[in-house]
Design a protein around this motif. Structure first.
Motif, short mmCIF file in Angstrom:
data_model
loop_
_atom_site.label_atom_id
_atom_site.label_comp_id
_atom_site.label_asym_id
_atom_site.label_seq_id
_atom_site.Cartn_x
_atom_site.Cartn_y
_atom_site.Cartn_z
N PHE A 388 27.99 129.86 33.97
CA PHE A 388 27.56 130.76 33.02
C PHE A 388 27.20 130.09 31.54
O PHE A 388 26.55 130.84 30.92
N LEU A 389 27.64 129.14 31.29
CA LEU A 389 27.43 128.51 30.02
C LEU A 389 25.84 128.26 30.19
O LEU A 389 25.22 128.40 29.05
N SER A 390 24.97 128.05 31.18
CA SER A 390 23.72 127.67 30.99
C SER A 390 22.96 128.91 30.67
O SER A 390 21.89 129.02 30.04
N SER A 391 23.55 130.31 30.85
CA SER A 391 22.57 131.38 30.70
C SER A 391 23.58 132.37 29.70
O SER A 391 23.30 133.62 29.64
N CYS A 392 24.45 131.62 29.05
CA CYS A 392 25.29 132.70 28.22
C CYS A 392 24.62 133.05 26.95
O CYS A 392 23.76 132.16 26.37
N PRO A 393 24.89 134.15 26.43
CA PRO A 393 24.15 134.29 24.98
C PRO A 393 24.86 133.73 23.83
O PRO A 393 25.80 133.10 23.94
N ALA A 394 23.89 133.53 22.82
CA ALA A 394 24.16 132.77 22.02
C ALA A 394 25.25 132.88 21.05
O ALA A 394 26.28 131.95 20.70
N GLU A 395 25.95 134.31 21.12
CA GLU A 395 27.22 134.16 20.24
C GLU A 395 28.56 133.73 20.98
O GLU A 395 29.35 133.68 20.51
N LEU A 396 28.27 133.70 22.22
CA LEU A 396 29.59 133.44 23.23
C LEU A 396 29.61 131.86 23.42
O LEU A 396 30.51 131.49 23.84
N LYS A 397 28.45 131.18 22.80
CA LYS A 397 28.43 129.69 23.18
C LYS A 397 29.62 129.03 22.67
O LYS A 397 30.36 128.02 23.29
N ALA A 398 29.71 129.23 21.37
CA ALA A 398 30.85 128.40 20.76
C ALA A 398 32.04 128.56 21.48
O ALA A 398 32.69 127.43 21.79
N HIS A 399 32.37 129.75 21.72
CA HIS A 399 33.73 130.10 22.39
C HIS A 399 33.97 129.80 23.70
O HIS A 399 34.77 128.91 24.29
#
Lengths: 799, 154
Positions: A388-399
């Motif tokens: 998921f992390l490799s395709s996750c949208p930017a606003e969710l990355k930190a979380h």
């Protein structure tokens, strides 16, 4: 002045304007005409002038000059004018405008109008923009209408009452009896309004809630009627009879059944019935089911019903409609704490939702997945999360990264897995990780001593591929500096070893040093790593020497300082270089986010307020012991020349690296150390009463001399003045009280008063002290006495 | 409770705004801007629910108009979708195959219909026929008065 055009022509004119400027021109002309019309006496076109103004207002232009016209129109006897006047009032007047009070009288009159449509206008407007004063004025009228009018007015009056209760909470009591009787009505509109009113009353007042619990059987009856009744053309929506009313009643049942066994029992059957009988093919049915599920989960329902509810949510998760999946996950999130196992059953579906296109669904799935991670499923879950992390949208990355780290920390099956996971995260999303990731990872690596070779190989490869992710580069530099010899040895059990020469490794570090992408902290890491390699490699020491001397004139002050010191290490202190740069010991593990200093500081503080028993070992020793431990830790730590300014004279000969983040921890350690060194005497609270606290600390000056410091603080909300302390000691002890720092204690502990007392105990008797406290607060005088029998820092005999 | 209802076109032009809590003009303008930006930037087949501050935003697109409804956090989103659907059906019944132009040129009627359906952020009448009957009766009242006074309607 152009003649005013009817509303629709004006709208057409505005829409046909091709530019913003043209539109503004049209509107300005119209507004001028409208203003002129308003000033004239009553003419037939008043209502459509106001309507035009309202249109202009909706486009975003100022329309405040229409406020008085609204007031006038509302007072007009003509229905058409009243209608537009009230509409204008709802759009232009709100409770913040002064003009709104002027319509109170008109509303009052219209509430008793003979025509129900006029009454309805007044009710609607009052419920939309009624201020608190207006509500108070008109509440009795509304109550009257609630009891005695036709259902058309009753339903509007009920919602008006809701608005009144929201604005003026006390008036809830006024409407409670009427609300109760409205439940007996047959008209759905009135019923709906009554239920909303009861919900509002119950939410605001727990006593009212108690009283309305008795209505549960009636509500159950009404619901049964709705669910089991046949087709009703008036209220049917896709096969469900009046879903709006059903949802509202379920909501009220939820409030009444919450935390109450009796009420929950009474509605159990009904909820089961609704849950099984409601058709879930359309959104409407799902809306009712959703509300039912929320109710079941919130009251004291029996376990069978709860399982039914969670299963419904599970079905929702498989629904094609994205909205349904979204709300299923939102609801599951709420119960994942309490019904964890039930939710675990649906883990597979939830993890699939991570791959959904929709950002909202993804977010929900992420939160739920993180909540579902456990020791048994950590490996498979982490695989999914990393994917998921490799395709996750930017606003969710930190979380995501912080969630993954937490999960890895708690459930890592092995150290190698843990390190691999963190490295994977750093390579995929290194830019979005938190700052303490780097020291945490370093600490983890030092702990996994058998994996040093493996780790340094992996990091070296990562460094060769990409040097843009600062966190990854920092960790890689640190590892290469520490374990570069393992890298150069060319053999590794866990992974494919690289065949590198010393030049290759130094090239890699130099690239980092010189790259524009490297932050100053990263370059610091790289320089230190290069320096460390000087003891681990054999041939290219000269190259390292030249790198280090070049950076001796670097513009960055931090790098320059380091380089100069490393240079000194080569020249004057070459004999110490090997010792200084040797391998670091394992770093102590602390909870994430805490530096060593904090936890040590906590340990020190823990000792201080402990109740002193007779015969306890010298308390002064314990903090000193802690200090010694800290010194030991520092002795084995980072080895460069730079002395830390914080330790200064207290820690001779110890060399601390300030800028590396691991060193940063140690600096905080020293920060925790400092107060311990400067205030070795612990303070003990000796008196606490009425918000006034007195603490005592003492310091031995000589064999017989002792300085006691009394500190007073005031935690009440009022200031204290004329605060004085008097002390008495046994006969042979000499007492000398120094001047206190002040005699007033401001409220809430904003400042303290300290008083030093010098004692001389030549006969070495058992030391006791009686202290009298007197002060005045809020005009009255207080006095109290406390006896102090044991002093911290002294043994039982008081020596 | 519903906090506000906004209707806007695909170009972001506001066609109807109903606020159920008092707010200053500046706040209203800001919220409208935020809503239009948020909703218009959504992908075509995404979820109809958004989170904004402490409210849930339910939006649905009908032809060229976006209906955007804000509800409290504890409210039921699915029934809010039904509320929007019901309002559109009421408009459709009244205007006969309603389109955006109807709402533009007869905005005050759209408000009157809304005021017969919702009051103070809550539903007042759950039966479609009742709402339609009330609107017709009010219109009749207006017309008879107008005829009596022999003045033209809007």
């Amino acid at each position: 002045m152009s003649p005013s055009v009817p509303l629709q022509e004006m709208i057409r004119a505005i829409r046909s304007a091709r530019t913003q400027c043209e539109e503004r021109g049209v509107i300005q002309r119209e507004c001028a005409a409208i203003r002129a019309q308003f000033r004239q006496a009553d003419n037939g076109g008043r209502s459509h002038n106001l309507a035009k103004l309202l249109y202009v207002h909706m486009l975003g232009y100022p329309a405040h000059f229409g406020q008085m016209e609204c007031v006038r129109m509302i007072a007009s006897p003509r229905y058409s004018e009243k209608r537009v006047g009230y509409l204008g009032a709802m759009m232009l007047l709100d409770e913040k405008q002064d003009a709104s009070l002027l319509i109170t009288n008109s509303i009052k009159n219209d509430l008793s109008h003979s025509n129900q449509y006029v009454q309805s206008l007044a009710l609607c407007t009052l419920a939309c923009m009624g201020s608190a004063e207006m509500c108070r004025d008109l509440a009795p009228e509304i109550d009257r209408l609630l009891r005695a009018s036709n259902s058309y007015i009753k339903k509007k009056a009920a919602l008006c009452a809701v608005h009144i209760v929201r604005k003026v909470h006390d008036l809830g009591e006024l409407f409670a009896p009427a609300a109760r009787s409205l439940l007996a009505e047959k008209n759905h509109g009135v019923l709906h309004g009554a239920v909303v009113l009861i919900i509002e009353l119950c939410e605001r007042n727990p006593e009212t809630l108690e009283r309305f619990r008795k209505t549960v059987p009636d509500l159950v009856q009404i619901m049964k009627g709705l669910v089991l009744s046949g087709y009703s053309p008036e209220h049917d929506v896709a096969g469900i009879s009046d879903p709006f009313l059903q949802v509202r009643i379920l909501r009220l049942l939820r409030i009444l059944g919450h935390n109450n066994e009796g009420a929950s029992d009474a509605m159990n059957d009904l909820l089961a019935q609704v849950a099984t009988n409601t058709d879930s093919t359309k959104t409407v049915g799902n809306a009712v089911l959703y509300e039912t599920v929320l109710t079941v989960l919130d009251i004291k329902s029996e376990s069978g019903l709860r399982v039914l509810a969670v299963n419904i949510l599970g079905r929702f998760l498989l629904n094609n409609d994205r909205n349904i999946r979204y709300i299923a996950m939102t609801s599951l999130q709420k119960i994942v704490g309490t019904d964890h196992n039930a939710v675990q059953r649906h883990r597979g579906t939830i993890v699939d939702c991570l791959k959904d296109q929709d950002a909202s669904v993804k977010r929900r799935a992420l939160e739920l997945s993180l909540a579902l991670v456990s020791a048994s499923n950590i490996r498979s879950m982490m695989k999914e999360l990393l994917l998921f992390l490799s395709s996750c949208p930017a606003e969710l990355k930190a979380h995501s990264t912080s969630g993954i780290f937490n999960a890895a920390e708690r459930y890592a099956p092995s150290q190698r897995w843990h390190i691999d996971t963190i490295l994977h995260v750093l390579t995929t999303a290194g830019g979005d990780v938190r700052d303490e990731t780097v020291p945490n990872l370093i600490q983890l690596i030092t702990n996994a001593s058998e994996l040093h070779c493996y780790t340094v190989h992996k990091l070296y490869r990562a460094l060769l591929t990409d040097i843009s992710t600062q966190s990854l580069v920092q960790v890689a530099c640190w590892c290469i500096g520490e374990y570069g010899d393992l890298l150069l040895r060319g053999e590794c059990q866990e992974t494919e070893p690289v065949q590198v020469t010393e030049d290759d490794v130094l090239d890699a570090l130099e690239t980092v040093l010189q790259s524009h992408m490297s932050s100053p902290a990263t370059r610091g890491f790289a320089l230190t790593a290069t320096m460390k390699l000087s003891t681990r490699i054999t041939e290219n020491v000269d190259r390292i020497r030249s790198i280090v001397s070049i950076y001796g004139s670097c513009i960055d002050v931090e790098l320059q300082q380091r380089a100069v010191e490393y240079n000194a290490l080569f020249k004057k202190y070459d004999h110490m270089r090997a010792a200084v740069l040797e391998r670091m010991p394992v770093i102590e593990k602390n909870s994430p986010g805490h530096t060593n200093g904090e936890s040590m500081g906590d340990a020190i503080k823990d000792i201080q307020p402990a109740k002193m028993k007779q015969g306890e070992p010298l308390l002064a020793l314990q903090p000193a012991n802690q200090v010694c431990d800290l010194l030991d830790l520092l002795g084995g730590s980072e080895e460069t020349l730079q002395p830390s300014p914080a330790t200064g004279p207290a820690v001779p000969g110890l060399l601390i690296n300030t800028a590396s983040t691991a060193g940063g921890d140690l600096l905080d350690l020293l920060g925790g150390l400092e107060p311990a060194l400067l205030a070795p005497a612990p303070t003990v609270p000796v008196y606490e009463n009425e918000g006034v606290t007195l603490t005592l600390s003492c310091e031995k000056q000589s064999d017989t001399g002792l300085t006691v410091t009394l500190t007073a603080s005031n935690s009440t909300d009022s200031d204290i003045s004329s605060f004085t302390l008097q002390a008495a000691v046994p006969k042979s002890v000499q007492l000398h009280m120094k001047a206190p720092s002040g005699d007033s204690l401001p409220a809430r502990g904003t400042a303290k008063v300290t008083q030093m007392v010098v004692l001389n105990n030549p006969n070495k008797v058992n030391l006791k002290m009686r202290v009298r406290i007197s002060y005045s607060s809020q005009g009255s005088a207080f006095q109290d006495t406390v006896q102090i029998d044991s002093f911290p820092g002294l043994n039982a005999a008081g020596h | 409770m519903m906090r506000f209802l906004l209707l806007f076109s695909r170009q972001g032009k506001l066609r109807l705004q109903k606020w159920f809590t008092p707010m200053t003009e500046r706040e209203k303008k800001k919220i409208t801007r935020d809503m239009t930006t948020m909703v218009l930037s959504r992908q075509p087949r995404s979820c109809n629910f958004l989170h904004w501050k402490d409210l849930k935003i339910i939006y649905k697109r009908y032809a060229s108009l976006y209906f955007c409804l804000a509800i409290d956090n504890q409210e039921n989103e699915l029934i809010a979708l039904e509320v929007i659907q019901r309002y559109v059906e009421l408009l459709d019944k009244y205007f006969g195959n309603v389109c955006e132009l109807d709402i533009i040129f007869n905005f005050e009627k759209a408000y009157f219909i809304l005021d017969e359906f919702l009051i103070g952020g809550e539903i007042q009448e759950t039966s479609k026929q009742m709402v339609n009957r009330s609107i017709e009766a009010s219109d009749m009242l207006q017309e008879t008065m107008e005829e009596y006074m022999s003045k033209p309607a809007f």
